[in-house]
Write a protein that holds these residues in place. Structure first.
Motif, PDB file in Angstrom:
ATOM      1  N   PRO A   1      30.727  42.182  28.652  1.00  0.00           N
ATOM      2  CA  PRO A   1      30.678  43.351  29.533  1.00  0.00           C
ATOM      3  C   PRO A   1      31.605  43.221  30.730  1.00  0.00           C
ATOM      4  O   PRO A   1      31.816  44.204  31.453  1.00  0.00           O
ATOM      5  CB  PRO A   1      29.205  43.389  29.967  1.00  0.00           C
ATOM      6  CG  PRO A   1      28.729  41.980  29.840  1.00  0.00           C
ATOM      7  CD  PRO A   1      29.459  41.417  28.661  1.00  0.00           C
ATOM      8  N   LEU A   2      32.169  42.025  30.945  1.00  0.00           N
ATOM      9  CA  LEU A   2      33.085  41.836  32.062  1.00  0.00           C
ATOM     10  C   LEU A   2      34.490  42.340  31.744  1.00  0.00           C
ATOM     11  O   LEU A   2      35.316  42.475  32.648  1.00  0.00           O
ATOM     12  CB  LEU A   2      33.149  40.352  32.450  1.00  0.00           C
ATOM     13  CG  LEU A   2      31.867  39.767  33.040  1.00  0.00           C
ATOM     14  CD1 LEU A   2      32.015  38.268  33.261  1.00  0.00           C
ATOM     15  CD2 LEU A   2      31.506  40.471  34.347  1.00  0.00           C
ATOM     16  N   ILE A   3      34.782  42.602  30.479  1.00  0.00           N
ATOM     17  CA  ILE A   3      36.066  43.214  30.112  1.00  0.00           C
ATOM     18  C   ILE A   3      35.874  44.721  30.193  1.00  0.00           C
ATOM     19  O   ILE A   3      35.320  45.355  29.291  1.00  0.00           O
ATOM     20  CB  ILE A   3      36.525  42.769  28.717  1.00  0.00           C
ATOM     21  CG1 ILE A   3      36.690  41.248  28.660  1.00  0.00           C
ATOM     22  CG2 ILE A   3      37.847  43.455  28.363  1.00  0.00           C
ATOM     23  CD1 ILE A   3      37.068  40.717  27.304  1.00  0.00           C
TER      24      ILE A   3
ATOM     25  N   GLU B   1      30.910  39.879  44.521  1.00  0.00           N
ATOM     26  CA  GLU B   1      30.316  40.255  43.234  1.00  0.00           C
ATOM     27  C   GLU B   1      31.437  40.675  42.293  1.00  0.00           C
ATOM     28  O   GLU B   1      32.083  41.698  42.509  1.00  0.00           O
ATOM     29  CB  GLU B   1      29.316  41.388  43.408  1.00  0.00           C
ATOM     30  CG  GLU B   1      28.660  41.820  42.093  1.00  0.00           C
ATOM     31  CD  GLU B   1      27.771  43.033  42.237  1.00  0.00           C
ATOM     32  OE1 GLU B   1      27.177  43.447  41.215  1.00  0.00           O
ATOM     33  OE2 GLU B   1      27.672  43.588  43.353  1.00  0.00           O
ATOM     34  N   PHE B   2      31.673  39.891  41.277  1.00  0.00           N
ATOM     35  CA  PHE B   2      32.715  40.180  40.290  1.00  0.00           C
ATOM     36  C   PHE B   2      32.160  41.159  39.264  1.00  0.00           C
ATOM     37  O   PHE B   2      31.274  40.825  38.475  1.00  0.00           O
ATOM     38  CB  PHE B   2      33.161  38.883  39.626  1.00  0.00           C
ATOM     39  CG  PHE B   2      34.174  39.053  38.529  1.00  0.00           C
ATOM     40  CD1 PHE B   2      35.313  39.828  38.713  1.00  0.00           C
ATOM     41  CD2 PHE B   2      34.004  38.419  37.304  1.00  0.00           C
ATOM     42  CE1 PHE B   2      36.255  39.976  37.703  1.00  0.00           C
ATOM     43  CE2 PHE B   2      34.939  38.551  36.286  1.00  0.00           C
ATOM     44  CZ  PHE B   2      36.067  39.338  36.487  1.00  0.00           C
TER      45      PHE B   2
ATOM     46  N   LEU C   1      36.921  32.703  34.257  1.00  0.00           N
ATOM     47  CA  LEU C   1      37.337  33.448  35.440  1.00  0.00           C
ATOM     48  C   LEU C   1      36.130  33.845  36.283  1.00  0.00           C
ATOM     49  O   LEU C   1      36.155  33.751  37.519  1.00  0.00           O
ATOM     50  CB  LEU C   1      38.116  34.693  35.028  1.00  0.00           C
ATOM     51  CG  LEU C   1      38.562  35.617  36.161  1.00  0.00           C
ATOM     52  CD1 LEU C   1      39.423  34.888  37.186  1.00  0.00           C
ATOM     53  CD2 LEU C   1      39.287  36.841  35.607  1.00  0.00           C
ATOM     54  N   ALA C   2      35.065  34.277  35.632  1.00  0.00           N
ATOM     55  CA  ALA C   2      33.860  34.669  36.364  1.00  0.00           C
ATOM     56  C   ALA C   2      33.330  33.517  37.215  1.00  0.00           C
ATOM     57  O   ALA C   2      32.795  33.736  38.315  1.00  0.00           O
ATOM     58  CB  ALA C   2      32.790  35.148  35.394  1.00  0.00           C
ATOM     59  N   ALA C   3      33.496  32.297  36.738  1.00  0.00           N
ATOM     60  CA  ALA C   3      33.028  31.139  37.501  1.00  0.00           C
ATOM     61  C   ALA C   3      33.791  30.991  38.814  1.00  0.00           C
ATOM     62  O   ALA C   3      33.221  30.553  39.827  1.00  0.00           O
ATOM     63  CB  ALA C   3      33.163  29.873  36.660  1.00  0.00           C
TER      64      ALA C   3
ATOM     65  N   LEU D   1      31.203  41.922  48.851  1.00  0.00           N
ATOM     66  CA  LEU D   1      32.420  42.576  48.387  1.00  0.00           C
ATOM     67  C   LEU D   1      32.392  42.676  46.867  1.00  0.00           C
ATOM     68  O   LEU D   1      32.326  41.666  46.163  1.00  0.00           O
ATOM     69  CB  LEU D   1      33.645  41.786  48.837  1.00  0.00           C
ATOM     70  CG  LEU D   1      34.990  42.290  48.307  1.00  0.00           C
ATOM     71  CD1 LEU D   1      35.297  43.690  48.846  1.00  0.00           C
ATOM     72  CD2 LEU D   1      36.108  41.321  48.650  1.00  0.00           C
ATOM     73  N   GLN D   2      32.451  43.890  46.352  1.00  0.00           N
ATOM     74  CA  GLN D   2      32.531  44.091  44.907  1.00  0.00           C
ATOM     75  C   GLN D   2      33.994  44.092  44.482  1.00  0.00           C
ATOM     76  O   GLN D   2      34.831  44.746  45.104  1.00  0.00           O
ATOM     77  CB  GLN D   2      31.856  45.410  44.518  1.00  0.00           C
ATOM     78  CG  GLN D   2      30.349  45.414  44.737  1.00  0.00           C
ATOM     79  CD  GLN D   2      29.720  46.718  44.289  1.00  0.00           C
ATOM     80  OE1 GLN D   2      30.161  47.794  44.672  1.00  0.00           O
ATOM     81  NE2 GLN D   2      28.680  46.622  43.481  1.00  0.00           N
ATOM     82  N   VAL D   3      34.279  43.348  43.423  1.00  0.00           N
ATOM     83  CA  VAL D   3      35.663  43.137  43.006  1.00  0.00           C
ATOM     84  C   VAL D   3      35.851  43.518  41.542  1.00  0.00           C
ATOM     85  O   VAL D   3      35.061  43.104  40.676  1.00  0.00           O
ATOM     86  CB  VAL D   3      36.077  41.665  43.204  1.00  0.00           C
ATOM     87  CG1 VAL D   3      37.458  41.396  42.593  1.00  0.00           C
ATOM     88  CG2 VAL D   3      36.078  41.305  44.682  1.00  0.00           C
ATOM     89  N   ILE D   4      36.885  44.305  41.276  1.00  0.00           N
ATOM     90  CA  ILE D   4      37.387  44.516  39.924  1.00  0.00           C
ATOM     91  C   ILE D   4      38.783  43.904  39.879  1.00  0.00           C
ATOM     92  O   ILE D   4      39.662  44.280  40.661  1.00  0.00           O
ATOM     93  CB  ILE D   4      37.431  46.008  39.558  1.00  0.00           C
ATOM     94  CG1 ILE D   4      36.004  46.550  39.384  1.00  0.00           C
ATOM     95  CG2 ILE D   4      38.238  46.232  38.279  1.00  0.00           C
ATOM     96  CD1 ILE D   4      35.929  48.040  39.111  1.00  0.00           C
TER      97      ILE D   4
END
Length: 260
Positions: free
Chosen positions: A76-78, A49-50, A38-40, A3-6
């Motif tokens: 890059p996560l923002i 997959e975040f 948060l990524a953790a 599952l890809q998550v935004i």
């Protein structure tokens, strides 16, 4: 399939650097929170997959400092940045802003603010610029929000925290149905209280599946619930719906759709 998550609504802050007056009575949140923290949480779920998320302003005493801190944060996560300003025809628009929020839910904000002509003209300017507006309102002012936003149907509005609906009373339901009829209004299923599944079901019927999006409201979610409890509930209610967990946020905020 993974599952890809935004995450459509996240906050990061450092009280050692920023003054956040509203944290004075919330010692549990007076810590440094980063996007990697948060990524953790997402990494602990091996079937997720975040991809990143949408930063939302933190009602800091110095919004110019917040602008600089977000400019300097190159993670890059923002994926997008919703920054703070006072909406008007002459508003300050940070160059890094991908969207705007003026907190309407705080005690210092006058009631009826959203109906002021200067506010509505500011929303029209945001629409012309292609910048969405995040709406964080007092729950009992939902009728005001519905009447005002009907005057600016061209603006993309993202309602935070299920509109802070106080419950399924008739006035709240009528207002949310009216907002659901506007073509460019989305709703985040988030909040700092545990989400009421009955309200979620009503919102899904009022707005349809193409305009609801997943949001953690991390780390505020940890006050009265937890990240894990909220995410688990979201999957129980929505399964692994890619629109809810990713694609609707892409549409609302103009995020490039990920390719499998």
């Amino acid at each position: 399939m993974t599952l890809q998550v935004i995450d459509a609504h996240l906050h990061i802050w450092d009280p050692a650097v920023q003054d956040l007056p509203w944290l004075a009575g919330l010692p549990a949140l007076r810590s440094r929170y980063t996007i990697d923290d948060l990524a953790a949480h997402y990494a602990a779920r091996h079937d997720v997959e975040f991809l990143g998320g949408v930063y939302v302003e933190v009602d800091a005493a110095d919004p110019l400092l917040e602008d600089r801190l977000l400019y300097e944060n190159k993670s890059p996560l923002i994926l997008k940045r919703v920054m703070r300003t006072r909406v008007s025809p002459y508003m300050r628009l940070p160059v890094i802003a991908d969207g705007i929020r003026e907190p309407l839910h705080v005690a210092s904000e006058p009631r009826g603010r959203v109906g002021e002509e200067g506010f509505l003209e500011g929303l029209r300017i945001l629409a012309d610029l292609g910048l969405p507006f995040d709406l964080c309102n007092r729950g009992d002012e939902l009728p005001d929000m519905a009447r005002a936003l009907a005057k600016v149907p061209e603006e993309t509005v993202v309602i935070d925290h299920l509109g802070n609906m106080p419950g399924l009373d008739e006035a709240s339901k009528q207002s949310m149905r009216a907002l659901g009829e506007l073509p460019n209004v989305y709703v985040k299923v988030s909040g700092d209280d545990p989400v009421d599944p009955h309200i979620v079901e009503f919102i899904r019927e009022a707005f349809g599946p193409g305009r609801l999006m997943y949001a953690s409201n991390w780390p505020v979610v940890e006050l009265n619930s937890s990240f894990d409890a909220h995410f688990t509930l979201m999957r129980a209610l929505f399964g692994d719906d890619e629109d809810f967990f990713m694609r609707n946020a892409c549409r609302a905020y103009g995020i490039d759709m990920p390719q499998r």
